[in-house]
Design an enzyme around this catalytic site. Structure first.
Site, PDB file in Angstrom:
ATOM      1  N   ASP A 131      16.550   3.071 -66.682  1.00  0.00           N
ATOM      2  CA  ASP A 131      15.755   3.646 -65.601  1.00  0.00           C
ATOM      3  C   ASP A 131      15.847   5.154 -65.774  1.00  0.00           C
ATOM      4  O   ASP A 131      16.675   5.670 -66.533  1.00  0.00           O
ATOM      5  CB  ASP A 131      16.245   3.173 -64.222  1.00  0.00           C
ATOM      6  CG  ASP A 131      15.167   3.372 -63.139  1.00  0.00           C
ATOM      7  OD1 ASP A 131      14.206   4.159 -63.372  1.00  0.00           O
ATOM      8  OD2 ASP A 131      15.268   2.757 -62.069  1.00  0.00           O
TER       9      ASP A 131
HETATM   10  C1  NOJ Z   1      12.613   5.166 -61.132  1.00  0.00           C
HETATM   11  C2  NOJ Z   1      12.273   3.794 -60.655  1.00  0.00           C
HETATM   12  O1  NOJ Z   1      13.438   3.141 -60.214  1.00  0.00           O
HETATM   13  C3  NOJ Z   1      11.589   2.952 -61.717  1.00  0.00           C
HETATM   14  O2  NOJ Z   1      11.151   1.763 -61.117  1.00  0.00           O
HETATM   15  C4  NOJ Z   1      10.449   3.689 -62.345  1.00  0.00           C
HETATM   16  O3  NOJ Z   1       9.820   2.893 -63.322  1.00  0.00           O
HETATM   17  C5  NOJ Z   1      10.955   4.996 -62.931  1.00  0.00           C
HETATM   18  N1  NOJ Z   1      11.564   5.808 -61.886  1.00  0.00           N
HETATM   19  C6  NOJ Z   1       9.857   5.807 -63.583  1.00  0.00           C
HETATM   20  O4  NOJ Z   1       9.021   6.337 -62.614  1.00  0.00           O
END
Ligand code: NOJ
Length: 733
Positions: free
Chosen positions: A260
């Site tokens: 993530d």
């Molecule tokens: C954080 C989020 O938890 C995730 O779901 C997302 O894909 C990423 N940021 C990128 O924006």
């Protein structure tokens, strides 16, 4: 206790850094659908220098490319700068895309065909815009706590329902040519302190609840899995050898694990744990890359083995080949950052968006067939949730406000609305056809609402509850909800309307369960319509149900309790030891004998269905299962469903299984099948539930295997988790 159990997962107790590339599952040749992708990946890998390899697995930095995640291109193998883009309900930041109903609405349809079509349409739009990896669908959070901010991105609070929805979405997406990403792995069950807290999950609960939908995703050949922000059992998820080994060794995952965004914490720890791609590369634009040059140095010094780097790259390349992106893929034609929203790629996808908005609506209450509406002479439409935000549907960045009708939650799991059909828009169109006089009050003012309601025969009052990702706080809600009440004093608005109008219909847009006791206590509330998180076609889908062109057929993908404290799980401020274990949502209500207001799987129709003629398969053998047999058939249960009412409607027949007494203590019933049948009045159909071997098993912590226990399995087929119409026994010896 955890350490002992968890180390046992991998079947390996101590692993040095150097051994860990093997531990994380170095697959030199792929198997099954992956075999030819691995052959191509190995051929390409042989041509790459280490610095090219590192470029393929390291994001180029936040906002340095058109997508939220990008990696370096390698022209010698025709490998592009991969574009990784949110979201699970539409291509984020692009403007010519469909804003689909959220995952939770797709879950509420219980319709595998619509789930698949939604995935296929999302995939087609991603591909048309040049997105290589679409950052969805969501299996974590699974929704153990009803307040958790991102539950609406996923499909509901049951691993079986979520697992089937994941499979269908992934299959649809990847058939369209985009790589899917199952996220957030794992224990990402709240927004509160998500970057520091640890989800401490016991081995059995891990397997039977939280890992289950990810296992189904792997069975559907998902290309990638995103490790989450939180720690799992005190180790950060993206640095956690044991949990990544569950994917790669135990479940045979052949794709890549990506972080993530900035969930990576170390250079060698993440690499040696089995993470395969760092995103966005740096820490949100600080220029500090834990991989890149640092990974190159770690390879040179031997702290990360060469084989581990090769494994990362092989996995990323194989995923790219798996879905055929090497043979002519569109260039990225939008930017997340500079206002270039890209071309219109919506095609005819609004049809599937409307079908899900409609078929995910759950009718909770309908006294004396108050619905469908029958050309009322006058109708009051009340509440701010009935209209589009006066500043426009996209006025708030990442939908970070609750102004106007609620059709998406907030955060990275959003997309721009190309348009938003609000309830008021669609109802007034229908009213014009019917000659119905419309009275409105489009604020949440109780006095204005009451005055509109007193001027019409029927009143429809709209209320909502919102939540989202924790980097945005809306009206004092920092991601997770503070309570399970409607926003904007919705209970008071309903009370004011119902006090003066004898035919009050309540329509609710909500990210998850609400406590409805105050609303249901109003004698003039004749109907309650649970309209979920419906996306751009909100009003159109609602009108289809309110006026009866389609009978409601959604069923709750979670329990609606009488009191918030009945759930037994809520976001916590420190680490979460998951004391509820297997007993989340209906498993908890059934186990603890708590009467819900509306149980998991519940939903009314405009017609009636009867259930008869349960048939059971011959039982499978008891005993331990090998991993390769988990998805083998264990036979098919069938039942006859008849539409005995006056209109065409669809029924979601549900199969629940209770394990025999020889199994360790288990929830009384667990969902293990569902089938949605559309039936004309008087006609019958066969609901068919094919069991997989794992559907009859439990996870044996001591032997680290799935086991089908001996004894009498209770088999229930019904219209909800508590409306069990047919029962039988499957005797396994
Ligand atoms: C954080 C989020 O938890 C995730 O779901 C997302 O894909 C990423 N940021 C990128 O924006």
């Amino acid at each position: 206790m955890w350490t002992t159990i968890f180390l046992a997962f991998a079947g390996t107790v101590t692993l040095s850094a150097a051994q860990s590339s093997t531990a994380s599952g170095t697959a030199l040749a792929g198997t099954g659908a992956w075999a030819s992708a691995y052959t191509k990946a190995n051929a390409a890998l042989a041509k790459l220098s280490n610095s090219e390899k590192v470029g393929i697995v390291t994001g180029i930095g936040w906002e340095k490319g058109p997508c939220v995640g990008n990696v370096a291109a390698v022209s010698s193998i025709n490998f592009p700068s991969l574009c990784l883009q949110d979201s699970p309900l539409g291509v984020r930041y692009a403007t010519g895309v469909t804003a689909f109903p959220a995952g939770i609405q797709a879950g509420a349809t219980w319709d595998i065909s619509l789930m698949n079509q939604r995935g296929a349409a999302l995939g087609a739009e991603s591909k048309a815009l040049g997105v290589n990896v679409q950052l969805g669908p969501v299996a974590g959070p699974l929704g153990k706590s009803p307040e958790a901010g991102r539950n609406w991105e996923g499909f509901g609070s049951d691993p079986y329902l979520s697992g089937i929805a994941m499979q269908q979405t992934i299959t649809g997406m990847q058939a369209s040519g985009v790589q899917a990403c199952a996220k957030h792995y794992i224990g990402n069950e709240q927004e509160l302190n998500r970057n520091t807290m640890s989800s401490n999950i016991d081995d059995r609960t891990m397997h039977e609840l939280y890992l289950w939908p990810f296992a189904d995703s792997i069975a559907a050949n998902v290309a990638s899995i995103m490790c989450s922000y939180n720690k799992l059992n005190e180790t950060y998820s993206c640095e956690n050898l044991q949990s990544i080994n569950l994917l790669k060794k135990e479940l045979g995952f052949q794709g890549f694990v990506l972080s993530d965004w900035a969930a990576q914490h170390t250079t060698t720890g993440s690499a040696n744990a089995g993470m395969d791609m760092a995103q966005p590369g740096d820490n949100f634009g600080d220029g500090n890359f834990l991989w890149g040059q640092n990974l190159l140095s770690a390879i040179s010094s031997g702290t990360v083995p060469q084989s581990r780097l090769d494994d990362m790259v092989r996995r990323v390349l194989a995923s790219w080949y798996l879905v055929g992106q090497d043979s002519g893929y569109p260039q990225v034609s939008f930017s997340s950052w500079n206002g270039n929203g890209g071309p219109n790629v919506q095609g005819t996808h609004k049809t599937v968006a409307r079908a899900i908005a409609r078929d995910g609506i759950v009718l909770l209450k309908n006294v004396n067939s108050s619905l469908p509406l029958k050309k009322p002479t006058s109708l009051a439409i009340i509440g701010q949730d009935s209209i589009v935000n006066p500043s426009g549907p996209n006025a708030c960045t990442d939908r970070g406000c609750d102004t106007g009708t609620l059709a998406e939650g907030w955060g990275s799991g959003t997309a721009q609305f190309p348009y938003l059909v609000a309830p008021y828009d669609a109802i007034s169109t229908q009213a014009a056809t019917d000659g119905t006089k419309i009275v409105t009050s489009n604020t949440d003012s109780t006095s204005a609402g009451a005055s509109a309601a007193s001027a019409a025969a029927t009143a429809i009052v709209f209320i909502n509850a919102d939540s989202g990702e924790g980097y945005i706080t809306v009206e004092g809600v920092a991601g997770d909800r503070n309570n399970l009440d409607p926003w904007h004093s919705g209970n008071q608005l309903v009370a004011a309307v119902a006090a003066v109008n004898k035919a009050t219909v309540v329509v609710i847009h909500s990210v998850g369960p609400l406590i409805l006791e105050s609303i249901l206590a109003q004698p003039n509330v004749v109907a309650v319509v649970w309209a979920g998180i419906p996306g751009q076609e909100s009003g159109n889908g609602l009108v289809d149900v309110l006026y009866g062109s389609t009978s409601p057929s959604g069923k709750l993908p979670y329990t609606i309790a009488k009191s918030a404290s009945d759930y037994g799980s809520e976001p916590v401020s420190g680490d979460d030891s998951y004391p509820e274990g297997l007993y989340i949502d209906y498993r908890h209500f059934d186990h603890a004998n708590i009467a819900p207001r509306y149980e998991f799987g519940f939903g009314l129709s405009y017609t009636n269905f009867t259930y008869s003629a349960l048939t059971l398969p011959s039982p499978p053998a008891s005993g331990s299962l090998t991993f390769s047999s988990l998805y083998e058939s264990a036979g098919t249960v069938t039942a006859t469903i008849k539409n005995t009412g006056g209109v065409t409607g669809a029924e979601v027949a549900q199969l629940y299984i209770g394990l025999p007494s020889s199994a360790p203590a288990s929830p009384p019933r667990q969902l293990r099948g569902f089938d949605k049948l559309s039936l004309t009045p008087g006609s019958s159909g066969t609901a068919s539930f094919t069991l997989r071997k794992k559907d009859l098993g439990y996870w044996n912590v001591a032997t680290q295997q799935w086991v089908i226990p001996k004894g009498a399995f209770s088999v229930y087929v019904g219209a909800s988790s508590r409306d069990l119409r047919l029962t039988g026994t499957l005797n396994v010896s």
